[in-house]
Design a protein around this motif. Structure first.
Motif, PDB file in Angstrom:
ATOM      1  N   ARG A   3       0.839  -1.195   0.000  1.00  0.00           N
ATOM      2  CA  ARG A   3       0.000   0.000   0.000  1.00  0.00           C
ATOM      3  C   ARG A   3       0.877   1.249   0.000  1.00  0.00           C
ATOM      4  O   ARG A   3       2.041   1.209   0.400  1.00  0.00           O
ATOM      5  CB  ARG A   3      -0.900  -0.005   1.243  1.00  0.00           C
ATOM      6  CG  ARG A   3      -1.956  -1.075   1.187  1.00  0.00           C
ATOM      7  CD  ARG A   3      -2.729  -1.146   2.502  1.00  0.00           C
ATOM      8  NE  ARG A   3      -3.807  -2.096   2.376  1.00  0.00           N
ATOM      9  CZ  ARG A   3      -5.046  -1.775   2.006  1.00  0.00           C
ATOM     10  NH1 ARG A   3      -5.354  -0.515   1.764  1.00  0.00           N
ATOM     11  NH2 ARG A   3      -5.975  -2.691   1.897  1.00  0.00           N
ATOM     12  N   ASP A   4       0.280   2.364  -0.412  1.00  0.00           N
ATOM     13  CA  ASP A   4       0.988   3.637  -0.385  1.00  0.00           C
ATOM     14  C   ASP A   4       0.923   4.202   1.030  1.00  0.00           C
ATOM     15  O   ASP A   4      -0.159   4.319   1.605  1.00  0.00           O
ATOM     16  CB  ASP A   4       0.349   4.634  -1.359  1.00  0.00           C
ATOM     17  CG  ASP A   4       0.517   4.215  -2.803  1.00  0.00           C
ATOM     18  OD1 ASP A   4       1.481   3.487  -3.113  1.00  0.00           O
ATOM     19  OD2 ASP A   4      -0.317   4.605  -3.632  1.00  0.00           O
ATOM     20  N   SER A   5       2.069   4.547   1.589  1.00  0.00           N
ATOM     21  CA  SER A   5       2.132   5.146   2.909  1.00  0.00           C
ATOM     22  C   SER A   5       1.978   6.660   2.758  1.00  0.00           C
ATOM     23  O   SER A   5       2.778   7.307   2.084  1.00  0.00           O
ATOM     24  CB  SER A   5       3.472   4.821   3.574  1.00  0.00           C
ATOM     25  OG  SER A   5       3.523   5.376   4.858  1.00  0.00           O
ATOM     26  N   ALA A  25      -3.869   2.852  -7.325  1.00  0.00           N
ATOM     27  CA  ALA A  25      -4.591   1.577  -7.221  1.00  0.00           C
ATOM     28  C   ALA A  25      -4.072   0.728  -6.064  1.00  0.00           C
ATOM     29  O   ALA A  25      -4.710  -0.259  -5.695  1.00  0.00           O
ATOM     30  CB  ALA A  25      -4.479   0.816  -8.531  1.00  0.00           C
ATOM     31  N   ASN A  26      -2.937   1.114  -5.453  1.00  0.00           N
ATOM     32  CA  ASN A  26      -2.387   0.358  -4.323  1.00  0.00           C
ATOM     33  C   ASN A  26      -3.182   0.565  -3.044  1.00  0.00           C
ATOM     34  O   ASN A  26      -3.014  -0.184  -2.098  1.00  0.00           O
ATOM     35  CB  ASN A  26      -0.938   0.773  -4.053  1.00  0.00           C
ATOM     36  CG  ASN A  26      -0.012   0.450  -5.190  1.00  0.00           C
ATOM     37  OD1 ASN A  26      -0.281  -0.425  -5.993  1.00  0.00           O
ATOM     38  ND2 ASN A  26       1.080   1.174  -5.271  1.00  0.00           N
ATOM     39  N   ASN A  27      -4.031   1.611  -3.000  1.00  0.00           N
ATOM     40  CA  ASN A  27      -4.733   2.024  -1.783  1.00  0.00           C
ATOM     41  C   ASN A  27      -3.731   2.538  -0.765  1.00  0.00           C
ATOM     42  O   ASN A  27      -2.550   2.654  -1.067  1.00  0.00           O
ATOM     43  CB  ASN A  27      -5.625   0.907  -1.253  1.00  0.00           C
ATOM     44  CG  ASN A  27      -6.762   0.606  -2.219  1.00  0.00           C
ATOM     45  OD1 ASN A  27      -7.507   1.489  -2.583  1.00  0.00           O
ATOM     46  ND2 ASN A  27      -6.877  -0.640  -2.648  1.00  0.00           N
ATOM     47  N   ASP A  28      -4.179   2.876   0.444  1.00  0.00           N
ATOM     48  CA  ASP A  28      -3.334   3.595   1.387  1.00  0.00           C
ATOM     49  C   ASP A  28      -3.175   2.888   2.718  1.00  0.00           C
ATOM     50  O   ASP A  28      -4.019   2.096   3.129  1.00  0.00           O
ATOM     51  CB  ASP A  28      -3.932   4.978   1.686  1.00  0.00           C
ATOM     52  CG  ASP A  28      -3.871   5.930   0.514  1.00  0.00           C
ATOM     53  OD1 ASP A  28      -3.019   5.736  -0.378  1.00  0.00           O
ATOM     54  OD2 ASP A  28      -4.664   6.887   0.495  1.00  0.00           O
ATOM     55  N   TYR A  99      -5.644   0.782   7.225  1.00  0.00           N
ATOM     56  CA  TYR A  99      -5.786   0.507   5.797  1.00  0.00           C
ATOM     57  C   TYR A  99      -7.006   1.234   5.251  1.00  0.00           C
ATOM     58  O   TYR A  99      -8.091   1.135   5.811  1.00  0.00           O
ATOM     59  CB  TYR A  99      -5.947  -0.990   5.544  1.00  0.00           C
ATOM     60  CG  TYR A  99      -4.676  -1.793   5.656  1.00  0.00           C
ATOM     61  CD1 TYR A  99      -3.434  -1.212   5.909  1.00  0.00           C
ATOM     62  CD2 TYR A  99      -4.715  -3.167   5.499  1.00  0.00           C
ATOM     63  CE1 TYR A  99      -2.282  -1.968   5.999  1.00  0.00           C
ATOM     64  CE2 TYR A  99      -3.560  -3.938   5.587  1.00  0.00           C
ATOM     65  CZ  TYR A  99      -2.352  -3.326   5.838  1.00  0.00           C
ATOM     66  OH  TYR A  99      -1.213  -4.078   5.924  1.00  0.00           O
ATOM     67  N   VAL A 100      -6.804   1.945   4.137  1.00  0.00           N
ATOM     68  CA  VAL A 100      -7.882   2.686   3.477  1.00  0.00           C
ATOM     69  C   VAL A 100      -7.943   2.241   2.019  1.00  0.00           C
ATOM     70  O   VAL A 100      -6.923   2.190   1.338  1.00  0.00           O
ATOM     71  CB  VAL A 100      -7.638   4.214   3.540  1.00  0.00           C
ATOM     72  CG1 VAL A 100      -8.763   4.969   2.853  1.00  0.00           C
ATOM     73  CG2 VAL A 100      -7.486   4.675   4.985  1.00  0.00           C
ATOM     74  N   ASP A 101      -9.158   1.932   1.557  1.00  0.00           N
ATOM     75  CA  ASP A 101      -9.383   1.523   0.168  1.00  0.00           C
ATOM     76  C   ASP A 101     -10.322   2.513  -0.514  1.00  0.00           C
ATOM     77  O   ASP A 101     -11.193   3.097   0.134  1.00  0.00           O
ATOM     78  CB  ASP A 101     -10.007   0.127   0.105  1.00  0.00           C
ATOM     79  CG  ASP A 101      -9.137  -0.941   0.751  1.00  0.00           C
ATOM     80  OD1 ASP A 101      -7.905  -0.793   0.741  1.00  0.00           O
ATOM     81  OD2 ASP A 101      -9.699  -1.919   1.268  1.00  0.00           O
ATOM     82  N   TYR A 102     -10.152   2.666  -1.816  1.00  0.00           N
ATOM     83  CA  TYR A 102     -10.957   3.582  -2.616  1.00  0.00           C
ATOM     84  C   TYR A 102     -11.638   2.783  -3.726  1.00  0.00           C
ATOM     85  O   TYR A 102     -10.998   1.967  -4.378  1.00  0.00           O
ATOM     86  CB  TYR A 102     -10.078   4.674  -3.238  1.00  0.00           C
ATOM     87  CG  TYR A 102      -9.296   5.452  -2.198  1.00  0.00           C
ATOM     88  CD1 TYR A 102      -9.811   6.620  -1.647  1.00  0.00           C
ATOM     89  CD2 TYR A 102      -8.053   5.012  -1.753  1.00  0.00           C
ATOM     90  CE1 TYR A 102      -9.098   7.328  -0.684  1.00  0.00           C
ATOM     91  CE2 TYR A 102      -7.339   5.712  -0.794  1.00  0.00           C
ATOM     92  CZ  TYR A 102      -7.867   6.855  -0.259  1.00  0.00           C
ATOM     93  OH  TYR A 102      -7.167   7.559   0.696  1.00  0.00           O
ATOM     94  N   SER A 103     -12.929   3.056  -3.966  1.00  0.00           N
ATOM     95  CA  SER A 103     -13.656   2.319  -5.005  1.00  0.00           C
ATOM     96  C   SER A 103     -13.240   2.754  -6.404  1.00  0.00           C
ATOM     97  O   SER A 103     -13.500   2.044  -7.372  1.00  0.00           O
ATOM     98  CB  SER A 103     -15.166   2.480  -4.823  1.00  0.00           C
ATOM     99  OG  SER A 103     -15.553   3.833  -4.957  1.00  0.00           O
ATOM    100  N   ALA A 104     -12.615   3.915  -6.517  1.00  0.00           N
ATOM    101  CA  ALA A 104     -12.078   4.415  -7.786  1.00  0.00           C
ATOM    102  C   ALA A 104     -10.893   5.314  -7.439  1.00  0.00           C
ATOM    103  O   ALA A 104     -10.804   5.837  -6.325  1.00  0.00           O
ATOM    104  CB  ALA A 104     -13.129   5.194  -8.557  1.00  0.00           C
TER     105      ALA A 104
END
Length: 115
Positions: A3-5, A25-28, A99-104
């Protein structure tokens, strides 16, 4: 994939204009605690930001926090209490982080701020 830090930006008495950076696209992975995630959606569609919880209580999984950010909108999300959102000791370098995810990811920027 790692993931991106995202580096937390500190608010001072002089003020802070957060520097928003593009989501990949790696999410955070972000800091836990008294921090806020600022998400700016420059796209033409609403997106969901999912803040994951690794916690179980009495054998029940605590679900993620899902926040909709409308097209063209900016939203502050948080804080993220350690007891609810921080990764456990088995998470390697991400211990104590969120951990944080994005739908787009297209036209989506974010910043993490704390005081």
């Amino acid at each position: 994939m790692a993931r991106d830090s995202v580096t937390t930006q500190k608010i001072t008495r002089a003020g802070l204009t957060p520097a928003l950076t593009a989501v990949s696209a790696n999410n955070d992975v972000i800091d836990a605690g008294s921090v806020f995630l600022q998400v700016a959606n420059g796209s033409g569609s609403s997106i969901n930001v999912t803040v994951n919880s690794p916690v179980t209580v009495d054998g029940l999984t605590v679900g993620p926090l899902v926040v909709a950010v409308g097209a063209g909108a900016t939203k502050l999300i948080g804080p993220f209490p350690v007891a609810t959102f921080a990764r456990p000791s088995s998470s390697g370098t991400d211990v104590g982080r969120v951990y944080v995810d994005y739908s787009a990811t297209t036209s989506i920027t974010r910043a993490v701020v704390s005081f």
